[in-house]
Design a protein around this motif. Structure first.
Motif, PDB file in Angstrom:
ATOM      1  N   ASP A 229     -16.590  21.437 -13.121  1.00  0.00           N
ATOM      2  CA  ASP A 229     -16.048  22.752 -13.452  1.00  0.00           C
ATOM      3  C   ASP A 229     -15.357  23.320 -12.216  1.00  0.00           C
ATOM      4  OD1 ASP A 229     -15.467  25.285 -14.285  1.00  0.00           O
ATOM      5  OD2 ASP A 229     -17.551  25.917 -14.586  1.00  0.00           O
ATOM      6  N   PHE A 230     -14.036  23.548 -12.312  1.00  0.00           N
ATOM      7  CA  PHE A 230     -13.286  24.051 -11.168  1.00  0.00           C
ATOM      8  C   PHE A 230     -12.932  25.524 -11.305  1.00  0.00           C
ATOM      9  CE2 PHE A 230     -12.878  19.516 -10.844  1.00  0.00           C
ATOM     10  CZ  PHE A 230     -13.038  19.303  -9.483  1.00  0.00           C
ATOM     11  N   ALA A 231     -13.344  26.148 -12.391  1.00  0.00           N
ATOM     12  CA  ALA A 231     -13.293  27.601 -12.541  1.00  0.00           C
ATOM     13  C   ALA A 231     -11.999  28.239 -12.060  1.00  0.00           C
ATOM     14  CB  ALA A 231     -14.486  28.233 -11.809  1.00  0.00           C
ATOM     15  N   GLY A 232     -10.863  27.681 -12.490  1.00  0.00           N
ATOM     16  CA  GLY A 232      -9.586  28.297 -12.185  1.00  0.00           C
ATOM     17  C   GLY A 232      -8.982  27.932 -10.846  1.00  0.00           C
ATOM     18  N   ALA A 233      -9.602  27.014 -10.109  1.00  0.00           N
ATOM     19  CA  ALA A 233      -9.039  26.606  -8.818  1.00  0.00           C
ATOM     20  C   ALA A 233      -7.784  25.771  -9.021  1.00  0.00           C
ATOM     21  CB  ALA A 233     -10.071  25.795  -8.034  1.00  0.00           C
ATOM     22  N   ILE A 234      -6.979  25.660  -7.971  1.00  0.00           N
ATOM     23  CA  ILE A 234      -5.884  24.697  -7.964  1.00  0.00           C
ATOM     24  C   ILE A 234      -6.428  23.407  -7.381  1.00  0.00           C
ATOM     25  CG2 ILE A 234      -3.684  24.117  -6.837  1.00  0.00           C
ATOM     26  CD1 ILE A 234      -2.823  26.968  -7.258  1.00  0.00           C
ATOM     27  N   VAL A 235      -6.301  22.327  -8.132  1.00  0.00           N
ATOM     28  CA  VAL A 235      -6.900  21.047  -7.769  1.00  0.00           C
ATOM     29  C   VAL A 235      -5.831  20.102  -7.243  1.00  0.00           C
ATOM     30  CG1 VAL A 235      -8.066  18.982  -8.663  1.00  0.00           C
ATOM     31  CG2 VAL A 235      -8.807  21.268  -9.393  1.00  0.00           C
ATOM     32  N   LEU A 236      -6.065  19.537  -6.069  1.00  0.00           N
ATOM     33  CA  LEU A 236      -5.188  18.516  -5.511  1.00  0.00           C
ATOM     34  C   LEU A 236      -5.886  17.167  -5.605  1.00  0.00           C
ATOM     35  CD1 LEU A 236      -2.757  17.411  -3.905  1.00  0.00           C
ATOM     36  CD2 LEU A 236      -4.000  18.037  -1.812  1.00  0.00           C
ATOM     37  N   ALA A 237      -5.266  16.227  -6.316  1.00  0.00           N
ATOM     38  CA  ALA A 237      -5.796  14.878  -6.423  1.00  0.00           C
ATOM     39  C   ALA A 237      -5.431  14.114  -5.158  1.00  0.00           C
ATOM     40  CB  ALA A 237      -5.221  14.177  -7.655  1.00  0.00           C
ATOM     41  N   VAL A 238      -6.429  13.670  -4.416  1.00  0.00           N
ATOM     42  CA  VAL A 238      -6.221  13.030  -3.120  1.00  0.00           C
ATOM     43  C   VAL A 238      -6.520  11.538  -3.215  1.00  0.00           C
ATOM     44  CG1 VAL A 238      -6.952  12.939  -0.699  1.00  0.00           C
ATOM     45  CG2 VAL A 238      -6.800  15.152  -1.877  1.00  0.00           C
ATOM     46  N   ASP A 239      -5.552  10.729  -2.846  1.00  0.00           N
ATOM     47  CA  ASP A 239      -5.751   9.293  -2.728  1.00  0.00           C
ATOM     48  C   ASP A 239      -6.255   9.026  -1.313  1.00  0.00           C
ATOM     49  OD1 ASP A 239      -5.632   6.586  -2.439  1.00  0.00           O
ATOM     50  OD2 ASP A 239      -3.552   6.365  -3.091  1.00  0.00           O
ATOM     51  N   PRO A 240      -7.474   8.509  -1.152  1.00  0.00           N
ATOM     52  CA  PRO A 240      -8.019   8.299   0.198  1.00  0.00           C
ATOM     53  C   PRO A 240      -7.154   7.393   1.065  1.00  0.00           C
ATOM     54  CG  PRO A 240      -9.741   8.076  -1.461  1.00  0.00           C
ATOM     55  CD  PRO A 240      -8.433   8.151  -2.201  1.00  0.00           C
ATOM     56  N   GLY A 241      -6.385   6.500   0.441  1.00  0.00           N
ATOM     57  CA  GLY A 241      -5.576   5.578   1.219  1.00  0.00           C
ATOM     58  C   GLY A 241      -4.167   6.060   1.481  1.00  0.00           C
ATOM     59  N   ASP A 242      -3.837   7.281   1.028  1.00  0.00           N
ATOM     60  CA  ASP A 242      -2.478   7.799   1.182  1.00  0.00           C
ATOM     61  C   ASP A 242      -2.410   8.693   2.416  1.00  0.00           C
ATOM     62  OD1 ASP A 242       0.145   8.417   0.711  1.00  0.00           O
ATOM     63  OD2 ASP A 242      -0.292   9.974  -0.761  1.00  0.00           O
ATOM     64  N   THR A 243      -1.389   8.546   3.208  1.00  0.00           N
ATOM     65  CA  THR A 243      -1.257   9.328   4.437  1.00  0.00           C
ATOM     66  C   THR A 243      -0.301  10.506   4.287  1.00  0.00           C
ATOM     67  OG1 THR A 243       0.509   7.852   5.228  1.00  0.00           O
ATOM     68  CG2 THR A 243      -1.762   7.321   5.875  1.00  0.00           C
ATOM     69  N   ARG A 244       0.170  10.786   3.072  1.00  0.00           N
ATOM     70  CA  ARG A 244       1.093  11.896   2.876  1.00  0.00           C
ATOM     71  C   ARG A 244       0.441  13.219   3.259  1.00  0.00           C
ATOM     72  NH1 ARG A 244       3.791  11.780  -2.980  1.00  0.00           N
ATOM     73  NH2 ARG A 244       4.696  13.677  -2.078  1.00  0.00           N
ATOM     74  N   SER A 245       1.197  14.058   3.950  1.00  0.00           N
ATOM     75  CA  SER A 245       0.692  15.377   4.323  1.00  0.00           C
ATOM     76  C   SER A 245       1.355  16.495   3.525  1.00  0.00           C
ATOM     77  CB  SER A 245       0.917  15.629   5.818  1.00  0.00           C
ATOM     78  OG  SER A 245       2.309  15.563   6.130  1.00  0.00           O
ATOM     79  N   ASP A 246       2.497  16.189   2.870  1.00  0.00           N
ATOM     80  CA  ASP A 246       3.234  17.240   2.173  1.00  0.00           C
ATOM     81  C   ASP A 246       2.509  17.723   0.926  1.00  0.00           C
ATOM     82  OD1 ASP A 246       3.915  14.554   1.167  1.00  0.00           O
ATOM     83  OD2 ASP A 246       5.218  15.625  -0.244  1.00  0.00           O
ATOM     84  N   LEU A 247       1.734  16.839   0.291  1.00  0.00           N
ATOM     85  CA  LEU A 247       1.047  17.224  -0.940  1.00  0.00           C
ATOM     86  C   LEU A 247       0.076  18.372  -0.695  1.00  0.00           C
ATOM     87  CD1 LEU A 247       0.195  13.870  -2.769  1.00  0.00           C
ATOM     88  CD2 LEU A 247       1.664  15.709  -3.589  1.00  0.00           C
TER      89      LEU A 247
END
Length: 377
Positions: A229-247
């Motif tokens: 339950d994220f109760a209205g939060a904005i959720v960012l799906a994070v790939d542990p192996g991805d080095t992108r910082s812009d997301l």
């Protein structure tokens, strides 16, 4: 230079260098396109952007001789008729935008709709597309044009489900996600393995009592597991192996503007088997290694720290699940206000968009999903 709110089509091949940054919306006269415009108008108004309306068409008789004068006349007449219909559909939208103080410009191009939108996305700040609801074939369907556009857009694209009400669902009565082909989604097998101290995991809730009217149709709802339950939060799906910082920075910008907390979420199927993915004997020791979980949690902590530095005052939390990524994020869309995912990368959430994970997330999403392409170069 004042923004063009007249709906006039710019001359082909001559983009206006003075044109203001805009939100991109494809128009075809459908309710889906109208809903996308509604969302785009809200974004443009809050961010001081224009709206670029794009209409595309293809000449249905491409096998004829284009040098024949009669064919040329017929083609020109066809184009005029199509342009008139597009303008008829967009005139009310242009008027609404003008009333809201938002500039608009209309682009009408001959060509494949997805390709026209993709090229227009080169200079857009955001794109917005609607996702259709239940179809006669079951499940939720995004449409071939929207799907192709999201896959190849050069700008972030917000995918808005048809049934979205504009408010995150409550955990006790959140709509069910649906299978891609209308099949029921299996019970969630994911387990919350680690979370930040700030993570707000509420106590279990109970489904509301049934309607008093026995003849009233029952809504397809079920309580959300407290851990999901994220109760209205904005959720960012994070790939542990991805080095992108812009997301993370883009997701934090949205959360800060919306006045909502940001939840960073990773999932790896370390000990969960399903009918769609079973680790081989050689894969299992590697996947179950504690270092894999430790690396994933370390990546979440690293991103959370970076967001805290760039967005002081923004509430940030993280959660790591042992489970299938598509299940975890699909379930998160039931109570989140927005889910942010990457469109390209290596595996996991940032895998090729509309691959196994991303296709499932977009097909099942209950809340809007912001798809962010990887930086070029």
């Amino acid at each position: 230079m004042a923004p063009d709110t007249s709906g006039r089509e710019p001359a082909a091949g001559t983009p206006d260098p003075a044109a203001r940054a805009a939100v991109l919306v494809g128009v075809d006269g459908s309710l889906n396109a109208s809903r996308a415009f509604d969302i785009a108008l809200g974004i443009a108004s809050s961010r001081d952007l224009d709206i670029e309306l794009v209409g595309a068409f293809t000449y249905p008789f491409s096998y004829v001789d284009p040098t024949d004068p009669a064919v040329a006349d017929e083609r020109a007449e066809f184009r005029r008729a199509v342009e008139a219909r597009i303008r008829e559909a967009t005139d009310p939208l242009v008027a609404r935008a003008a009333d809201a103080g938002v500039g608009t410009r209309l682009e009408i191009r001959e060509g494949d709709a997805a390709g026209v939108l993709m090229r227009a996305s080169e200079d857009a700040v955001f794109g917005v597309v609607g996702k259709r609801g239940r179809t006669p074939f079951g499940g939720r369907f995004m449409g071939s044009v929207s799907s192709s556009f999201v896959s190849h857009a050069r700008c972030p694209v917000l995918v808005v489900p048809e049934a979205w009400t504009g408010e995150p669902a409550q955990a006790a009565d959140a709509p069910e996600v649906e299978g891609v082909a209308g099949e029921p989604v299996p019970a969630i097998t994911a387990e919350l393995r680690a979370r930040s101290p700030e993570a707000e995991v509420p106590a279990p809730t109970h489904a509301p009592a049934p309607a008093e009217d026995p003849g009233a149709p029952a809504a397809v709802t079920s309580p959300v597991p407290p851990d999901l339950d994220f109760a209205g939060a904005i959720v960012l799906a994070v790939d542990p192996g991805d080095t992108r910082s812009d997301l993370a920075q883009r997701a934090a910008d949205w959360a800060e503007e919306a006045g909502r907390r940001l939840a960073l979420v990773s999932a790896l199927a370390l000990g969960v088997e399903s009918s769609t993915w079973v680790p081989t004997r050689s894969q299992r020791p590697l996947l179950e290694a504690p270092r894999v979980r430790g690396a994933a949690v370390g990546r979440l902590k690293e991103i959370a720290a970076a967001v805290a530095d760039s967005h002081p005052g923004l509430p940030v939390e993280w959660r790591f699940y042992d489970g299938l990524p598509a299940e975890v994020i699909g379930e998160a869309t039931r109570t989140a206000s927005l889910v942010v995912i990457g469109s390209r990368g290596r595996g996991g959430f940032a895998g090729l968009l509309l691959g196994s994970v991303s296709r499932a997330v977009l097909a099942r999403a209950v809340c809007p999903v912001l798809v962010v392409p990887a930086p070029r170069g």
